[in-house]
Design a protein around this motif. Structure first.
Motif, PDB file in Angstrom:
ATOM      1  N   CYS A  45      46.742  36.542  36.542  1.00  0.00           N
ATOM      2  CA  CYS A  45      46.243  36.295  38.179  1.00  0.00           C
ATOM      3  C   CYS A  45      46.304  34.266  38.020  1.00  0.00           C
ATOM      4  O   CYS A  45      46.221  34.159  36.609  1.00  0.00           O
ATOM      5  CB  CYS A  45      44.670  36.702  38.785  1.00  0.00           C
ATOM      6  SG  CYS A  45      44.573  35.839  39.990  1.00  0.00           S
ATOM      7  N   HIS A  47      45.080  32.354  39.004  1.00  0.00           N
ATOM      8  CA  HIS A  47      43.675  31.918  39.076  1.00  0.00           C
ATOM      9  C   HIS A  47      43.267  31.162  37.705  1.00  0.00           C
ATOM     10  O   HIS A  47      43.215  29.666  37.429  1.00  0.00           O
ATOM     11  CB  HIS A  47      42.963  32.307  40.170  1.00  0.00           C
ATOM     12  CG  HIS A  47      41.306  31.670  40.518  1.00  0.00           C
ATOM     13  ND1 HIS A  47      39.787  32.316  40.277  1.00  0.00           N
ATOM     14  CD2 HIS A  47      41.220  29.992  40.779  1.00  0.00           C
ATOM     15  CE1 HIS A  47      38.848  31.667  40.124  1.00  0.00           C
ATOM     16  NE2 HIS A  47      39.169  29.950  40.205  1.00  0.00           N
ATOM     17  N   GLU A  48      42.671  32.137  37.352  1.00  0.00           N
ATOM     18  CA  GLU A  48      41.830  31.634  36.091  1.00  0.00           C
ATOM     19  C   GLU A  48      42.629  32.740  34.652  1.00  0.00           C
ATOM     20  O   GLU A  48      42.208  33.381  33.800  1.00  0.00           O
ATOM     21  CB  GLU A  48      40.338  31.961  35.966  1.00  0.00           C
ATOM     22  CG  GLU A  48      40.505  30.585  36.843  1.00  0.00           C
ATOM     23  CD  GLU A  48      38.483  30.778  36.155  1.00  0.00           C
ATOM     24  OE1 GLU A  48      37.685  31.903  35.619  1.00  0.00           O
ATOM     25  OE2 GLU A  48      37.955  30.068  37.380  1.00  0.00           O
ATOM     26  N   TYR A  50      44.437  35.758  34.361  1.00  0.00           N
ATOM     27  CA  TYR A  50      43.399  37.040  34.251  1.00  0.00           C
ATOM     28  C   TYR A  50      44.309  37.875  34.675  1.00  0.00           C
ATOM     29  O   TYR A  50      45.284  38.140  34.970  1.00  0.00           O
ATOM     30  CB  TYR A  50      42.002  36.806  34.874  1.00  0.00           C
ATOM     31  CG  TYR A  50      41.232  38.168  34.386  1.00  0.00           C
ATOM     32  CD1 TYR A  50      39.976  38.915  33.807  1.00  0.00           C
ATOM     33  CD2 TYR A  50      40.482  38.964  35.754  1.00  0.00           C
ATOM     34  CE1 TYR A  50      39.262  39.704  33.510  1.00  0.00           C
ATOM     35  CE2 TYR A  50      39.797  40.632  35.310  1.00  0.00           C
ATOM     36  CZ  TYR A  50      39.491  40.694  34.499  1.00  0.00           C
ATOM     37  OH  TYR A  50      38.267  41.024  34.145  1.00  0.00           O
ATOM     38  N   CYS A  64      42.696  40.684  43.022  1.00  0.00           N
ATOM     39  CA  CYS A  64      42.056  40.649  41.206  1.00  0.00           C
ATOM     40  C   CYS A  64      40.455  40.813  40.975  1.00  0.00           C
ATOM     41  O   CYS A  64      40.069  40.825  42.256  1.00  0.00           O
ATOM     42  CB  CYS A  64      42.238  39.312  41.539  1.00  0.00           C
ATOM     43  SG  CYS A  64      41.398  38.245  39.600  1.00  0.00           S
ATOM     44  N   LEU A  66      38.438  39.802  39.298  1.00  0.00           N
ATOM     45  CA  LEU A  66      37.528  38.963  38.489  1.00  0.00           C
ATOM     46  C   LEU A  66      36.967  38.023  39.842  1.00  0.00           C
ATOM     47  O   LEU A  66      35.464  37.837  39.127  1.00  0.00           O
ATOM     48  CB  LEU A  66      38.285  38.487  38.218  1.00  0.00           C
ATOM     49  CG  LEU A  66      37.659  36.907  36.937  1.00  0.00           C
ATOM     50  CD1 LEU A  66      36.417  37.944  35.739  1.00  0.00           C
ATOM     51  CD2 LEU A  66      37.646  36.530  36.089  1.00  0.00           C
ATOM     52  N   HIS A  67      37.901  37.444  40.742  1.00  0.00           N
ATOM     53  CA  HIS A  67      37.355  36.758  41.656  1.00  0.00           C
ATOM     54  C   HIS A  67      37.669  37.308  43.338  1.00  0.00           C
ATOM     55  O   HIS A  67      37.163  36.506  44.099  1.00  0.00           O
ATOM     56  CB  HIS A  67      37.089  35.661  42.139  1.00  0.00           C
ATOM     57  CG  HIS A  67      36.928  34.588  40.903  1.00  0.00           C
ATOM     58  ND1 HIS A  67      38.207  34.360  39.902  1.00  0.00           N
ATOM     59  CD2 HIS A  67      35.839  34.728  39.952  1.00  0.00           C
ATOM     60  CE1 HIS A  67      36.759  34.125  38.170  1.00  0.00           C
ATOM     61  NE2 HIS A  67      35.856  34.035  38.499  1.00  0.00           N
ATOM     62  N   GLY A  68      38.802  38.290  43.511  1.00  0.00           N
ATOM     63  CA  GLY A  68      38.973  38.951  44.732  1.00  0.00           C
ATOM     64  C   GLY A  68      40.030  38.516  44.760  1.00  0.00           C
ATOM     65  O   GLY A  68      40.284  38.524  46.560  1.00  0.00           O
ATOM     66  N   SER A  69      40.796  37.276  44.917  1.00  0.00           N
ATOM     67  CA  SER A  69      42.622  37.533  45.227  1.00  0.00           C
ATOM     68  C   SER A  69      43.118  38.115  45.416  1.00  0.00           C
ATOM     69  O   SER A  69      43.085  38.414  44.316  1.00  0.00           O
ATOM     70  CB  SER A  69      43.230  36.097  44.330  1.00  0.00           C
ATOM     71  OG  SER A  69      41.498  35.048  44.447  1.00  0.00           O
ATOM     72  N   PRO A  82      40.325  32.585  45.581  1.00  0.00           N
ATOM     73  CA  PRO A  82      39.946  31.160  45.017  1.00  0.00           C
ATOM     74  C   PRO A  82      41.809  30.690  44.230  1.00  0.00           C
ATOM     75  O   PRO A  82      42.111  29.865  44.659  1.00  0.00           O
ATOM     76  CB  PRO A  82      39.870  31.352  43.890  1.00  0.00           C
ATOM     77  CG  PRO A  82      39.330  32.478  43.528  1.00  0.00           C
ATOM     78  CD  PRO A  82      39.102  33.503  45.144  1.00  0.00           C
TER      79      PRO A  82
END
Ligand code: FES
Length: 109
Positions: A45, A47-48, A50, A64, A66-69, A82
């Motif tokens: 990902c 974003h971070e 992951y 994803c 982890l935060h849903g992107s 995000p």
């Protein structure tokens, strides 16, 4: 000189709706079968940092966990925050009973 294609999975390794993580030329890549069409994006990902292989397919997007992107598997585009940076995508071909991935990304972030 162009990098060689790399065999990453058997041609029948993925049924429709399935995805796996493979490593090619030191890069973790996500292979997905969406209604018989194969896609490859980086398995990370934007974003971070992951693994997207922990996520789930929603049509031709990988979500994803982890935060849903969500990311478009064809273009690598980040469809929802995000994450905003696109994923690298990779060319694939099927030959000789194998799925082959070209490690030079089609798109770069
Ligand atoms: S790590 Fe994937 S959306 Fe945050």
């Amino acid at each position: 000189m162009d990098a060689p294609w790399i065999a990453v999975a058997a041609a029948d390794a993925l049924a429709a709706g399935e995805f796996i993580s493979v490593t090619a030329a030191g890069q973790r890549c996500l292979l997905a079968n969406v209604d018989g069409v194969l896609y490859a994006v980086e398995d990370n990902c934007s974003h971070e940092d992951y693994p997207l292989a922990f996520g789930c397919l929603e049509g031709a997007r990988i979500k994803c966990s982890l935060h849903g992107s969500r990311f478009d598997l064809a273009s690598g585009a980040a469809c929802e925050e995000p994450a905003v940076t696109p994923l690298r995508t990779y060319r694939l071909m099927v030959a000789d009973g194998q799925i082959w991935l070209h490690p030079s990304s089609s798109t770069a972030n």
